[in-house]
Design a protein around this motif. Structure first.
Motif, PDB file in Angstrom:
ATOM      1  N   MET A 143       0.897  -1.099   0.022  1.00 35.70           N
ATOM      2  CA  MET A 143       0.205  -0.017   0.052  1.00 35.70           C
ATOM      3  C   MET A 143       0.898   1.360   0.018  1.00 35.70           C
ATOM      4  SD  MET A 143      -3.352  -0.928   2.154  1.00 35.70           S
ATOM      5  CE  MET A 143      -2.715  -1.609   3.774  1.00 35.70           C
ATOM      6  N   VAL A 144       1.844   1.211   0.751  1.00 35.80           N
ATOM      7  CA  VAL A 144       2.898   2.456   0.823  1.00 35.80           C
ATOM      8  C   VAL A 144       3.471   2.637  -0.499  1.00 35.80           C
ATOM      9  CG1 VAL A 144       4.995   3.274   1.879  1.00 35.80           C
ATOM     10  CG2 VAL A 144       3.134   2.319   3.249  1.00 35.80           C
ATOM     11  N   ILE A 145       4.083   1.547  -1.048  1.00 33.86           N
ATOM     12  CA  ILE A 145       4.669   1.646  -2.600  1.00 33.86           C
ATOM     13  C   ILE A 145       3.659   2.182  -3.497  1.00 33.86           C
ATOM     14  CG2 ILE A 145       5.663   0.299  -4.291  1.00 33.86           C
ATOM     15  CD1 ILE A 145       6.921  -1.530  -2.273  1.00 33.86           C
ATOM     16  N   GLY A 146       2.399   1.709  -3.644  1.00 35.01           N
ATOM     17  CA  GLY A 146       1.373   2.178  -4.428  1.00 35.01           C
ATOM     18  C   GLY A 146       1.238   3.833  -4.177  1.00 35.01           C
ATOM     19  N   LEU A 147       1.231   4.159  -2.843  1.00 39.75           N
ATOM     20  CA  LEU A 147       0.779   5.523  -2.744  1.00 39.75           C
ATOM     21  C   LEU A 147       2.131   6.400  -3.194  1.00 39.75           C
ATOM     22  CD1 LEU A 147      -0.722   7.581  -1.275  1.00 39.75           C
ATOM     23  CD2 LEU A 147       0.609   7.237   0.842  1.00 39.75           C
ATOM     24  N   VAL A 148       3.186   5.929  -2.874  1.00 39.78           N
ATOM     25  CA  VAL A 148       4.508   6.680  -3.408  1.00 39.78           C
ATOM     26  C   VAL A 148       4.375   6.736  -5.076  1.00 39.78           C
ATOM     27  CG1 VAL A 148       7.129   6.539  -3.448  1.00 39.78           C
ATOM     28  CG2 VAL A 148       5.753   6.183  -1.346  1.00 39.78           C
ATOM     29  N   TRP A 149       4.111   5.652  -5.683  1.00 37.73           N
ATOM     30  CA  TRP A 149       4.117   5.544  -7.054  1.00 37.73           C
ATOM     31  C   TRP A 149       3.149   6.511  -7.544  1.00 37.73           C
ATOM     32  CZ3 TRP A 149       6.469   1.223 -10.024  1.00 37.73           C
ATOM     33  CH2 TRP A 149       6.410   1.393 -11.061  1.00 37.73           C
ATOM     34  N   GLY A 176       0.194   2.335  -9.935  1.00 32.71           N
ATOM     35  CA  GLY A 176       0.159   2.663  -8.481  1.00 32.71           C
ATOM     36  C   GLY A 176      -1.136   2.313  -7.843  1.00 32.71           C
ATOM     37  N   PHE A 177      -2.291   2.434  -8.424  1.00 36.07           N
ATOM     38  CA  PHE A 177      -3.427   1.772  -7.881  1.00 36.07           C
ATOM     39  C   PHE A 177      -3.763   0.410  -7.694  1.00 36.07           C
ATOM     40  CE2 PHE A 177      -5.080   6.354  -9.085  1.00 36.07           C
ATOM     41  CZ  PHE A 177      -5.310   6.671  -7.678  1.00 36.07           C
ATOM     42  N   VAL A 178      -3.324  -0.387  -8.887  1.00 41.14           N
ATOM     43  CA  VAL A 178      -3.212  -1.821  -8.921  1.00 41.14           C
ATOM     44  C   VAL A 178      -2.698  -2.246  -7.545  1.00 41.14           C
ATOM     45  CG1 VAL A 178      -2.482  -3.798  -9.931  1.00 41.14           C
ATOM     46  CG2 VAL A 178      -3.880  -2.098 -11.091  1.00 41.14           C
ATOM     47  N   ILE A 179      -1.235  -1.634  -7.334  1.00 42.49           N
ATOM     48  CA  ILE A 179      -0.599  -2.034  -6.304  1.00 42.49           C
ATOM     49  C   ILE A 179      -1.237  -1.621  -4.964  1.00 42.49           C
ATOM     50  CG2 ILE A 179       1.696  -1.626  -5.056  1.00 42.49           C
ATOM     51  CD1 ILE A 179       3.033  -0.947  -7.724  1.00 42.49           C
ATOM     52  N   MET A 194      -4.368  -1.643  -4.486  1.00 40.64           N
ATOM     53  CA  MET A 194      -5.387  -2.495  -4.258  1.00 40.64           C
ATOM     54  C   MET A 194      -4.982  -3.890  -3.963  1.00 40.64           C
ATOM     55  SD  MET A 194      -8.256  -0.901  -4.432  1.00 40.64           S
ATOM     56  CE  MET A 194      -9.191  -2.223  -4.549  1.00 40.64           C
ATOM     57  N   ILE A 195      -4.011  -4.229  -4.403  1.00 40.27           N
ATOM     58  CA  ILE A 195      -3.561  -5.622  -4.073  1.00 40.27           C
ATOM     59  C   ILE A 195      -3.254  -5.894  -2.339  1.00 40.27           C
ATOM     60  CG2 ILE A 195      -1.511  -7.158  -4.219  1.00 40.27           C
ATOM     61  CD1 ILE A 195      -1.237  -6.485  -7.199  1.00 40.27           C
ATOM     62  N   GLY A 196      -2.627  -4.572  -1.881  1.00 43.94           N
ATOM     63  CA  GLY A 196      -2.325  -4.323  -0.609  1.00 43.94           C
ATOM     64  C   GLY A 196      -3.821  -4.501   0.346  1.00 43.94           C
ATOM     65  N   PHE A 197      -4.628  -3.932  -0.109  1.00 40.71           N
ATOM     66  CA  PHE A 197      -6.093  -3.722   0.310  1.00 40.71           C
ATOM     67  C   PHE A 197      -6.898  -5.039   0.193  1.00 40.71           C
ATOM     68  CE2 PHE A 197      -6.282   1.085   0.096  1.00 40.71           C
ATOM     69  CZ  PHE A 197      -6.611   1.303   1.368  1.00 40.71           C
ATOM     70  N   LEU A 198      -6.718  -5.719  -0.604  1.00 41.78           N
ATOM     71  CA  LEU A 198      -7.116  -7.027  -0.942  1.00 41.78           C
ATOM     72  C   LEU A 198      -6.409  -7.873  -0.146  1.00 41.78           C
ATOM     73  CD1 LEU A 198      -7.826  -7.366  -4.858  1.00 41.78           C
ATOM     74  CD2 LEU A 198      -9.391  -7.410  -3.080  1.00 41.78           C
ATOM     75  N   MET A 199      -5.150  -7.888   0.258  1.00 40.01           N
ATOM     76  CA  MET A 199      -4.731  -9.036   1.205  1.00 40.01           C
ATOM     77  C   MET A 199      -5.200  -8.458   2.460  1.00 40.01           C
ATOM     78  SD  MET A 199      -0.722  -8.693   0.050  1.00 40.01           S
ATOM     79  CE  MET A 199       0.047  -9.958   1.110  1.00 40.01           C
ATOM     80  N   THR A 200      -5.592  -7.438   2.882  1.00 41.11           N
ATOM     81  CA  THR A 200      -6.162  -7.081   4.280  1.00 41.11           C
ATOM     82  C   THR A 200      -7.486  -7.989   4.543  1.00 41.11           C
ATOM     83  OG1 THR A 200      -7.449  -5.281   3.626  1.00 41.11           O
ATOM     84  CG2 THR A 200      -5.356  -4.802   4.172  1.00 41.11           C
ATOM     85  N   MET A 201      -8.125  -8.403   3.472  1.00 40.72           N
ATOM     86  CA  MET A 201      -9.245  -9.228   3.540  1.00 40.72           C
ATOM     87  C   MET A 201      -8.948 -10.382   4.014  1.00 40.72           C
ATOM     88  SD  MET A 201     -12.176  -8.158   0.653  1.00 40.72           S
ATOM     89  CE  MET A 201     -10.856  -8.360  -0.641  1.00 40.72           C
ATOM     90  N   TRP A 202      -7.728 -11.041   3.826  1.00 42.50           N
ATOM     91  CA  TRP A 202      -7.678 -12.355   4.189  1.00 42.50           C
ATOM     92  C   TRP A 202      -6.691 -12.445   5.403  1.00 42.50           C
ATOM     93  CZ3 TRP A 202      -6.071 -11.614  -1.419  1.00 42.50           C
ATOM     94  CH2 TRP A 202      -7.034 -12.289  -2.015  1.00 42.50           C
ATOM     95  N   TRP A 203      -6.344 -11.386   6.118  1.00 42.68           N
ATOM     96  CA  TRP A 203      -5.661 -11.238   7.310  1.00 42.68           C
ATOM     97  C   TRP A 203      -6.438 -11.901   8.577  1.00 42.68           C
ATOM     98  CZ3 TRP A 203      -5.001  -6.220  10.438  1.00 42.68           C
ATOM     99  CH2 TRP A 203      -3.967  -6.344  11.441  1.00 42.68           C
ATOM    100  N   ARG A 204      -5.800 -12.865   9.070  1.00 46.06           N
ATOM    101  CA  ARG A 204      -6.388 -13.370  10.278  1.00 46.06           C
ATOM    102  C   ARG A 204      -5.408 -13.166  11.590  1.00 46.06           C
ATOM    103  NH1 ARG A 204      -7.604 -19.166   8.009  1.00 46.06           N
ATOM    104  NH2 ARG A 204      -8.810 -18.400   6.141  1.00 46.06           N
TER     105      ARG A 204
END
Length: 154
Positions: free
Chosen positions: A110-116, A139-142, A144-154
């Motif tokens: 998420m940080v790399i995408g924001l910096v991009w 940048g937005f795809v990077i 979104m990948i970070g945000f999608l990973m948060t859904m699988w966080w346990r």
């Protein structure tokens, strides 16, 4: 003028004689009710059939009680407590967790995408030159990948 002063003094004397001290009466009534409530609760605790001391109950719940001296109710309570403990332990064992690298990875993405995206907005040509607004999409795809990973966080 003297008759007015005398009338006021006489009125004040009559008022103070006829007034009640409501605050002290309320305090006395409350104290009487509290004492009556505590007496009735003491009677209720001995009359309800449960004559087990709280120290014994805590010993049963902590599984430190002597099983030979327990009543049937205490044995049932101890069995229930053991069953609940077993269920909780099974639930904890069945809980899956993510690897240690999972949370840092999605945060970094998420940080790399924001910096991009910020880098493209500031330079309008970089991080990859000559692809223009596609840098925003990357940048937005990077992100979104970070945000999608948060859904699988346990």
């Amino acid at each position: 003028m003297e008759t007015t002063l005398m009338a006021d003094e006489e009125l004040n004397e009559n008022d103070s004689k006829g007034q009640k001290d409501w605050q002290s009466e309320t305090a006395t009534d409350a104290a009487t009710e509290t004492k009556a409530d505590s007496d009735s609760s003491d009677e209720a605790s001995t009359d309800n059939g449960f004559t087990v001391d709280m120290d014994q109950v805590e010993a049963v719940l902590n599984a430190t009680a002597d099983k030979s001296s327990m009543t049937p109710q205490m044995k049932r309570m101890m069995a229930r407590q053991e069953e609940n403990t077993r269920r909780v332990e099974e639930t904890i064992k069945g809980t899956k967790s993510n690897p240690r690298w999972f949370v840092p990875l999605f945060c970094i993405l998420m940080v790399i995408g924001l910096v991009w995206v910020v880098c493209y907005y500031l330079t309008s040509n970089y991080p990859i030159p000559n692809i223009g607004a596609w840098n925003l999409l990357i940048g937005f795809v990077i992100i979104m990948i970070g945000f999608l990973m948060t859904m699988w966080w346990r």
